[in-house]
Scaffold this active site. Sequence first.
Site, PDB file in Angstrom:
ATOM      1  N   GLY A 124     -24.688  13.035 -13.631  1.00  0.00           N
ATOM      2  CA  GLY A 124     -24.237  11.661 -13.885  1.00  0.00           C
ATOM      3  C   GLY A 124     -24.792  10.612 -12.949  1.00  0.00           C
ATOM      4  N   ASP A 125     -25.629  10.989 -11.989  1.00  0.00           N
ATOM      5  CA  ASP A 125     -26.157   9.986 -11.053  1.00  0.00           C
ATOM      6  C   ASP A 125     -27.358   9.252 -11.652  1.00  0.00           C
ATOM      7  OD1 ASP A 125     -24.417  10.262  -8.938  1.00  0.00           O
ATOM      8  OD2 ASP A 125     -25.626  11.776  -7.905  1.00  0.00           O
ATOM      9  N   ARG A 166     -27.046  15.720  -8.800  1.00  0.00           N
ATOM     10  CA  ARG A 166     -25.622  15.749  -9.113  1.00  0.00           C
ATOM     11  C   ARG A 166     -25.474  15.135 -10.506  1.00  0.00           C
ATOM     12  NH1 ARG A 166     -21.663  12.292  -5.191  1.00  0.00           N
ATOM     13  NH2 ARG A 166     -22.567  10.587  -6.374  1.00  0.00           N
ATOM     14  N   TYR A 189     -12.931   6.738 -14.241  1.00  0.00           N
ATOM     15  CA  TYR A 189     -12.820   5.747 -13.165  1.00  0.00           C
ATOM     16  C   TYR A 189     -13.471   4.430 -13.591  1.00  0.00           C
ATOM     17  CZ  TYR A 189     -14.082   3.178  -8.989  1.00  0.00           C
ATOM     18  OH  TYR A 189     -14.267   2.169  -8.078  1.00  0.00           O
ATOM     19  N   ASN A 233     -22.427  -0.194  -3.562  1.00  0.00           N
ATOM     20  CA  ASN A 233     -22.037   0.875  -2.625  1.00  0.00           C
ATOM     21  C   ASN A 233     -21.670   0.262  -1.275  1.00  0.00           C
ATOM     22  OD1 ASN A 233     -23.608   2.087  -4.828  1.00  0.00           O
ATOM     23  ND2 ASN A 233     -23.312   3.971  -3.705  1.00  0.00           N
ATOM     24  N   ASP A 290       0.848  -1.196   0.000  1.00  0.00           N
ATOM     25  CA  ASP A 290       0.000   0.000   0.000  1.00  0.00           C
ATOM     26  C   ASP A 290       0.888   1.252   0.000  1.00  0.00           C
ATOM     27  OD1 ASP A 290      -3.237   0.407   1.228  1.00  0.00           O
ATOM     28  OD2 ASP A 290      -1.911   2.141   0.955  1.00  0.00           O
TER      29      ASP A 290
END
Length: 322
Positions: free
Chosen positions: A290-291, A288, A152, A181, A34
């Site tokens: 792109g949601d 927001r 992403y 999520n 890491d």
Amino acid sequence: MTPERWLVTGGAGYIGTHIADEFISNGKSVVIYDSLYQGLESRLVYLRAKHGVEIPLIKADIRDYNEIESVIRKYKIDGIVHTAALKAVGESMEKPDEYFQVNLEATSELIEIAKRNGVKKFIFSSTAAVYGSPDTMEPCKEDGPKAPISPYGDSKYQAESKVTAFVDTPGNFGTSLRFFNVVGAAAPELLDNSVENLVPIVLGKLNKGEAPVIFGTDYPTPDGTCIRDYVDVRDVARAHLAAANATTKLPPTMNIGTGRGASVREIIKLVLDAINKTDSAVIEDARRAGDPASLCADVSLAKSAMGFESQYPLEASIRSLF
Ligand code: UD1
């Protein structure tokens, strides 16, 4: 028999440490790689004390390929769980090249290093972001449309194909797991320190005495707010263990979620209930960009392929944060 030794890249991160925790509990030996860019050494201090074992930490960038190769050789690694990544959707719009370098190129290089060094098992952290912003409210299926809308999501989607080529090679094992999520924590020491996602953002606001904000209340959902599939991080870790221990060939990609959706309003209510602040103000703001209105997992494949089902109810995941 010597225990299987797994390299967990990004293993000081929120999800990586939960995977390490689960693997060690299952008798595996774990080595952490890491950069500590977002990872926290304090999480490993906690895990070492909890399990009473040595957990080596190599502090280095995932793009330091010489270092990774020497670590894999030194520790005679049997399998790799690759969670190291950049993961902020918004930031990926501003720095696409860096996202492709870290999330795609480094995954590709890591797989080449694995091949050169006889590592046969590879489990990749992918994301529901590969599905982009579907226009349907139907749960996402692995073989359904993929249309990432951010660098992403795209970098993760392209990296999946490198992993698929590896796991499809006879003698190799593994898969890409698409997390929905992720919420919750196994211990306060392992909490999500990011400032990117709904639950940490809401908690951060409440801690500062500010009101949580809902992005969009006019979605075509029962309460007008976005629906997501919130899966407990301990379940995500269990899914990795199931994949690591699978004795039959796994599908190349699998959704990891609960199969149930919760709205932003419901999440905020659960957080407020957990801290007895049900009368707190909540700000209703614009959508927001792109949601998608709804993004939930079809979880049948992980169940049929490796017997994985989520265990933690959402209320328990939220309570685990306090
Ligand atoms: C998140 C991750 C993404 C990951 C995906 C997996 C980010 C920014 N996004 O996407 O990397 O691949 O899960 O499914 O890390 N919201 C509010 N108020 C807030 C914050 C969020 O209303 O203060 C809403 C959002 O509009 C969204 C929901 O809460 O509808 C969840 O947002 P977030 O936690 O950012 O996750 P996703 O955007 O779904």
